[in-house]
Design an enzyme around this catalytic site. Structure first.
Site, PDB file in Angstrom:
ATOM      1  N   CYS A   1     -18.124  52.656 -18.119  1.00 38.03           N
ATOM      2  CA  CYS A   1     -16.761  52.079 -17.792  1.00 38.03           C
ATOM      3  C   CYS A   1     -15.766  53.245 -18.059  1.00 38.03           C
ATOM      4  O   CYS A   1     -16.306  54.201 -19.003  1.00 38.03           O
ATOM      5  CB  CYS A   1     -16.213  50.950 -18.326  1.00 38.03           C
ATOM      6  SG  CYS A   1     -17.628  49.624 -18.186  1.00 38.03           S
TER       7      CYS A   1
ATOM      8  N   ARG B   1     -16.460  56.981 -13.202  1.00 39.01           N
ATOM      9  CA  ARG B   1     -17.107  56.209 -14.161  1.00 39.01           C
ATOM     10  C   ARG B   1     -17.713  54.905 -13.828  1.00 39.01           C
ATOM     11  O   ARG B   1     -18.793  54.372 -14.390  1.00 39.01           O
ATOM     12  CB  ARG B   1     -16.243  56.227 -15.477  1.00 39.01           C
ATOM     13  CG  ARG B   1     -15.900  57.472 -16.197  1.00 39.01           C
ATOM     14  CD  ARG B   1     -16.863  58.001 -17.250  1.00 39.01           C
ATOM     15  NE  ARG B   1     -17.392  57.151 -18.090  1.00 39.01           N
ATOM     16  CZ  ARG B   1     -17.768  57.535 -19.251  1.00 39.01           C
ATOM     17  NH1 ARG B   1     -17.794  58.790 -19.718  1.00 39.01           N
ATOM     18  NH2 ARG B   1     -18.026  56.663 -20.225  1.00 39.01           N
TER      19      ARG B   1
ATOM     20  N   TRP C   1     -17.694  49.295 -14.484  1.00 38.91           N
ATOM     21  CA  TRP C   1     -18.915  49.118 -13.925  1.00 38.91           C
ATOM     22  C   TRP C   1     -19.762  47.907 -14.604  1.00 38.91           C
ATOM     23  O   TRP C   1     -19.934  48.033 -15.678  1.00 38.91           O
ATOM     24  CB  TRP C   1     -19.706  50.369 -14.302  1.00 38.91           C
ATOM     25  CG  TRP C   1     -21.135  50.678 -13.624  1.00 38.91           C
ATOM     26  CD1 TRP C   1     -21.221  51.151 -12.357  1.00 38.91           C
ATOM     27  CD2 TRP C   1     -22.360  50.204 -13.764  1.00 38.91           C
ATOM     28  NE1 TRP C   1     -22.396  51.274 -12.060  1.00 38.91           N
ATOM     29  CE2 TRP C   1     -23.445  50.648 -13.068  1.00 38.91           C
ATOM     30  CE3 TRP C   1     -22.846  49.544 -15.173  1.00 38.91           C
ATOM     31  CZ2 TRP C   1     -24.674  50.329 -13.024  1.00 38.91           C
ATOM     32  CZ3 TRP C   1     -24.202  49.160 -14.982  1.00 38.91           C
ATOM     33  CH2 TRP C   1     -25.278  49.683 -14.058  1.00 38.91           C
TER      34      TRP C   1
ATOM     35  N   ASN D   1     -16.305  49.397 -23.101  1.00 37.27           N
ATOM     36  CA  ASN D   1     -17.489  50.192 -22.625  1.00 37.27           C
ATOM     37  C   ASN D   1     -18.750  49.863 -23.531  1.00 37.27           C
ATOM     38  O   ASN D   1     -18.679  50.128 -24.860  1.00 37.27           O
ATOM     39  CB  ASN D   1     -17.087  51.484 -22.614  1.00 37.27           C
ATOM     40  CG  ASN D   1     -18.035  52.342 -21.977  1.00 37.27           C
ATOM     41  OD1 ASN D   1     -18.974  51.669 -21.059  1.00 37.27           O
ATOM     42  ND2 ASN D   1     -17.967  53.724 -21.638  1.00 37.27           N
ATOM     43  N   GLY D   2     -19.728  49.267 -23.220  1.00 37.17           N
ATOM     44  CA  GLY D   2     -20.962  48.950 -24.026  1.00 37.17           C
ATOM     45  C   GLY D   2     -21.396  47.485 -23.642  1.00 37.17           C
ATOM     46  O   GLY D   2     -20.967  46.689 -22.729  1.00 37.17           O
TER      47      GLY D   2
ATOM     48  N   GLU E   1     -35.565  66.843  -7.174  1.00 31.32           N
ATOM     49  CA  GLU E   1     -34.044  66.730  -7.118  1.00 31.32           C
ATOM     50  C   GLU E   1     -33.292  66.535  -5.666  1.00 31.32           C
ATOM     51  O   GLU E   1     -32.443  66.012  -5.582  1.00 31.32           O
ATOM     52  CB  GLU E   1     -33.584  68.070  -7.831  1.00 31.32           C
ATOM     53  CG  GLU E   1     -32.019  68.081  -7.786  1.00 31.32           C
ATOM     54  CD  GLU E   1     -31.266  67.374  -8.379  1.00 31.32           C
ATOM     55  OE1 GLU E   1     -31.828  66.219  -9.192  1.00 31.32           O
ATOM     56  OE2 GLU E   1     -29.962  67.046  -8.350  1.00 31.32           O
TER      57      GLU E   1
ATOM     58  N   LYS F   1     -31.161  63.716  -4.583  1.00 28.19           N
ATOM     59  CA  LYS F   1     -29.607  63.890  -3.880  1.00 28.19           C
ATOM     60  C   LYS F   1     -29.631  63.253  -2.612  1.00 28.19           C
ATOM     61  O   LYS F   1     -28.713  62.388  -2.374  1.00 28.19           O
ATOM     62  CB  LYS F   1     -29.364  65.299  -3.543  1.00 28.19           C
ATOM     63  CG  LYS F   1     -29.003  66.141  -4.850  1.00 28.19           C
ATOM     64  CD  LYS F   1     -27.801  66.104  -5.360  1.00 28.19           C
ATOM     65  CE  LYS F   1     -27.729  64.992  -6.625  1.00 28.19           C
ATOM     66  NZ  LYS F   1     -28.072  65.305  -7.858  1.00 28.19           N
TER      67      LYS F   1
ATOM     68  N   GLU G   1     -29.289  59.102  -3.252  1.00 29.49           N
ATOM     69  CA  GLU G   1     -28.006  58.711  -4.069  1.00 29.49           C
ATOM     70  C   GLU G   1     -26.951  59.112  -3.210  1.00 29.49           C
ATOM     71  O   GLU G   1     -26.122  58.142  -3.190  1.00 29.49           O
ATOM     72  CB  GLU G   1     -27.930  59.387  -5.347  1.00 29.49           C
ATOM     73  CG  GLU G   1     -27.945  60.749  -5.480  1.00 29.49           C
ATOM     74  CD  GLU G   1     -27.798  61.412  -7.162  1.00 29.49           C
ATOM     75  OE1 GLU G   1     -27.522  60.450  -8.005  1.00 29.49           O
ATOM     76  OE2 GLU G   1     -27.916  62.502  -7.198  1.00 29.49           O
TER      77      GLU G   1
ATOM     78  N   HIS H   1     -53.479  62.389  -1.729  1.00 27.62           N
ATOM     79  CA  HIS H   1     -53.773  61.146  -2.381  1.00 27.62           C
ATOM     80  C   HIS H   1     -53.034  60.065  -2.149  1.00 27.62           C
ATOM     81  O   HIS H   1     -52.843  59.146  -2.931  1.00 27.62           O
ATOM     82  CB  HIS H   1     -53.687  61.858  -3.901  1.00 27.62           C
ATOM     83  CG  HIS H   1     -54.699  62.787  -4.188  1.00 27.62           C
ATOM     84  ND1 HIS H   1     -56.247  62.726  -4.209  1.00 27.62           N
ATOM     85  CD2 HIS H   1     -54.533  64.070  -4.258  1.00 27.62           C
ATOM     86  CE1 HIS H   1     -56.516  63.877  -4.429  1.00 27.62           C
ATOM     87  NE2 HIS H   1     -55.715  64.668  -4.512  1.00 27.62           N
TER      88      HIS H   1
ATOM     89  N   LYS I   1     -21.200  57.933 -13.333  1.00 25.23           N
ATOM     90  CA  LYS I   1     -21.818  59.352 -13.406  1.00 25.23           C
ATOM     91  C   LYS I   1     -22.289  59.412 -14.920  1.00 25.23           C
ATOM     92  O   LYS I   1     -23.149  60.332 -15.128  1.00 25.23           O
ATOM     93  CB  LYS I   1     -20.216  60.141 -13.596  1.00 25.23           C
ATOM     94  CG  LYS I   1     -20.228  61.548 -13.953  1.00 25.23           C
ATOM     95  CD  LYS I   1     -20.642  62.424 -12.908  1.00 25.23           C
ATOM     96  CE  LYS I   1     -20.864  63.810 -13.177  1.00 25.23           C
ATOM     97  NZ  LYS I   1     -21.828  64.454 -12.309  1.00 25.23           N
TER      98      LYS I   1
HETATM   99  C1  G6P Z   1     -26.336  59.380 -13.928  1.00 20.91           C
HETATM  100  C2  G6P Z   1     -25.612  60.710 -13.097  1.00 20.91           C
HETATM  101  C3  G6P Z   1     -26.366  61.756 -12.701  1.00 20.91           C
HETATM  102  C4  G6P Z   1     -27.143  62.426 -14.122  1.00 20.91           C
HETATM  103  C5  G6P Z   1     -27.637  61.493 -15.128  1.00 20.91           C
HETATM  104  C6  G6P Z   1     -27.665  62.166 -16.372  1.00 20.91           C
HETATM  105  O1  G6P Z   1     -27.409  58.968 -13.525  1.00 20.91           O
HETATM  106  O2  G6P Z   1     -25.320  60.043 -12.035  1.00 20.91           O
HETATM  107  O3  G6P Z   1     -25.870  62.590 -11.963  1.00 20.91           O
HETATM  108  O4  G6P Z   1     -27.930  63.382 -13.804  1.00 20.91           O
HETATM  109  O5  G6P Z   1     -26.671  60.336 -15.169  1.00 20.91           O
HETATM  110  O6  G6P Z   1     -26.534  62.322 -16.849  1.00 20.91           O
HETATM  111  P1  G6P Z   1     -26.497  63.664 -18.254  1.00 20.91           P
HETATM  112  O7  G6P Z   1     -24.841  63.421 -18.192  1.00 20.91           O
HETATM  113  O8  G6P Z   1     -27.081  63.187 -19.189  1.00 20.91           O
HETATM  114  O9  G6P Z   1     -26.707  64.826 -17.487  1.00 20.91           O
END
Ligand code: G6P
Length: 616
Positions: free
Chosen positions: A2, A27, A77, A103-104, A489, A493, A496, A512, A611
């Protein structure tokens, strides 16, 4: 996960809090709220709404808040309780004198709630947070001031928390607390005003002088400044630092989305990061925040890289660098798996954590496990002062600037550049690299910003190639060697941003299992650059084509054989194999972006994501 913002000072708080919430919306974005201590005195005024900040704005427009110079805000969140007006923060106790944002997760909230109910407290939400408000209320009622009440309350809570509270009994004061890894509490020092936030992003429009709370620290702010304490009751010394982030760089500017801006910023972010970590003429590494960690580079026998999400994929590229450049055995692990496995390691293993935010809970917990085992640690991080930089023995900073798109882009490429620099430094310290080779690697890396820039000049052409995914619901991404993390990756992308099901796979694994999925409606994106295993990928593409599967290949410029073999090809310039990930990810970022855009997705804030993930 959050977002938290608090303000006290000489200006009207509401516009500052609402602007802060917009800066924090990445966030969490299922509900938002503010609480103000009215200038005229009396109980806090609370406005909160399910949905995005716009809903809250509309509610406040319809029922304006009183003038106030102190307040808190929150963007949520959901963890406990579905997104709803009642579950949105801030929360109050039985009376309305105290308001809390959080937050937590209060892990013992059910027991606390039962205990508080027995004492006559009535609850209005399903949240764990509301128990904090009631506990604070009891502590205030028993005569404690807000700081002491916060300390007493924190002592009752199980789990990791970041909390900020106000009470009408102490106008002009806000108190914050951090326990564990539920996220940062950053203190902003303004002129005649003070702020608290979960993120630098919300503070930068007001100040660049900030302090980060450490684990088990509390802060009390009023307009004159901050006082710090620890949970055990002693005073704490916390010095603010000036961060170099430029507030203007945090703005979206002419771009439609933050993510588009951040994809396009990659050449500059890479140039800044590389410039911060080395000089080209003469070729010299300038990783000056390694401090106590540098001697360990010589002593360790292996490297273990940990991270989550996109940062884990960067770590996977980093494994190649440590093995190929420093000739050190290297492995990677998902931080959340690593921490629960009772991993076997000690001072012989260098643990390298990769985290753009420096606040991801699983990474921090993995670092605690590593610390308990006596392993030296270095973190690759984009947020100076964040928790990973405090826990690690050394840090390699990326200089990507703030990243606001929930899906990471520029922090991926800059983390890879930082890992390349750290592997070079490790090789240098261990005497595994000649001056000439070091200079060559440095020159090669320094050429990458321009190459990535050239890639981005083809943005529209790459985006056009995404047309072939218009009606697709599944995509396979294949790669080998250093291109495997790029396949993973690229798939991440895609899913998400566009919500298209995408699988990243090691190309050698295709036969496989995944090959059973191949049909004309199940396209493959094949990473087929010039690295050593290109011929193997060519065979994989042949096998897919032989089964009527469509292939979009990412190939090296001039690779006519592959251009002819694939249904469509996007090219990357010829670059040294180890640096190809930096070039090859660009078309995959653009493909995901364009696919999401065509489907009308919320690119900066994809559904259900946050994020920075500060809950397990
Ligand atoms: C979340 C974000 C990702 C990020 C991951 C790790 O899942 O949506 O974009 O790669 O956290 O975050 P960090 O801040 O540890 O790189």
């Amino acid at each position: 996960m959050c977002g938290i913002i608090a303000y006290t000072g000489s200006r009207q708080a509401a516009p500052i809090l609402l602007a802060g919430l917009r800066d924090l919306e990445y966030r969490g974005y299922d509900s938002a709220g503010v609480a103000l201590l009215p200038e005229s005195g009396g109980e806090p005024a609370v406005a909160k709404r399910r949905g995005k900040i716009a809903e809250l704005d509309a509610a406040i427009g319809a029922k304006p808040l009183p003038p106030a110079r102190t307040g808190i805000g929150h963007t949520r969140w959901a963890t406990h309780g579905a997104p709803s007006d009642a579950n949105a923060h801030p929360h109050t106790g039985s009376g309305s004198e105290v308001v809390v944002v959080h937050n937590g997760i209060v892990e013992n909230y059910a027991a606390l709630r039962a205990e508080l109910s027995e004492r006559g407290h009535a609850f209005e939400s399903e949240t764990d947070t509301e128990t904090i408000a009631h506990l604070l209320e009891e502590a205030l009622d028993s005569g404690s001031d807000l700081l002491a009440a916060m300390r007493e309350t924190c002592g009752r809570l199980a789990g990791s928390q970041a909390i900020v509270a106000l009470t009408s009994r102490e106008p002009g004061v806000a108190v914050g607390a951090r326990i564990g890894h539920a996220g940062a509490v950053v203190v902003g020092y303004g002129e005649g005003e003070m702020l608290l936030s979960s993120d630098l992003a919300a503070l930068l429009p007001h100040t660049r002088d900030v302090a980060f709370l450490a684990d088990r620290q509390l802060v009390r702010i009023d307009e004159r400044g901050a006082t710090y304490a620890t949970l055990d009751g002693s005073a704490a010394e916390v010095e603010p630092r000036t961060v170099s982030l430029d507030p203007a760089s945090a703005a979206r500017g002419p771009y439609e989305t933050y993510m588009l801006k951040e994809i396009m910023e990659q050449p500059a972010a890479l140039a800044d990061t590389i410039g911060g970590l080395m000089t080209v003429e003469p070729a010299r590494l300038t990783l000056d925040d390694l401090a106590e960690a540098r001697p360990w580079l010589e002593r360790v026998e292996r490297v273990l890289l940990v991270g989550m999400g996109t940062s884990l994929h960067a770590a996977m590229v980093g494994r190649w660098y440590f093995e190929q450049i420093a000739r050190l055995p290297a492995d990677i692990d998902n931080a959340s798996e690593f921490r629960y496995r009772e991993p076997v390691l000690g001072p012989e293993t260098l643990v390298v954590s990769v985290s753009q935010s420096g606040e991801t809970v699983d990474v921090l917990e993995a670092m605690n496990v590593a610390r308990a085992s006596g392993a030296p640690q270095i973190t690759i991080c984009n947020t100076p002062g964040s928790q990973t930089t405090r826990v690690a023995d050394g840090a390699v900073h990326t200089y990507a600037g703030l990243e606001r798109g929930v899906a990471s882009s520029k922090t991926f490429t800059t983390s890879i550049a930082a890992l390349f620099a750290l592997a070079l430094e490790t090789a240098r310290v261990r005497g595994r690299i000649s001056d000439d080779d070091l200079a060559r690697h440095v020159r090669d890396l320094a050429a990458m910003p321009e190459i990535v820039g050239r890639q981005l000049e083809s943005f529209d052409a790459i985006a056009k190639a995404a047309d072939r995914f218009r009606a697709t619901e599944h995509i396979l991404f294949l790669g080998r060697g250093p291109a495997l993390p790029i396949a993973l990756e690229g798939a991440l992308k895609m899913k998400e941003l566009s919500y298209v099901h995408a699988e990243g796979y090691a190309a050698g694994e295709m036969k496989h299992g995944p090959i059973a999925l191949i049909d004309p409606k199940f396209p493959t994106v094949a990473l087929a650059g010039q690295h050593a295993l290109r011929s193997k990928i060519v065979s994989n593409i042949e096998q897919i084509r032989a089964r009527d599967g469509e292939v979009l290949a990412i190939v090296t410029e001039g690779d006519d054989e592959l251009i002819a073999l694939a249904n469509e090809a996007l090219t990357v310039p010829p670059v040294p194999a180890l640096l190809e990930p930096l070039a090859a990810i660009v078309p995959l970022q653009v493909l995901a972006y364009a696919t999401a855009d065509a489907r009308g997705r919320d690119i900066d804030q994809p559904r259900n994501l946050a994020k920075t993930v500060t809950v397990e």
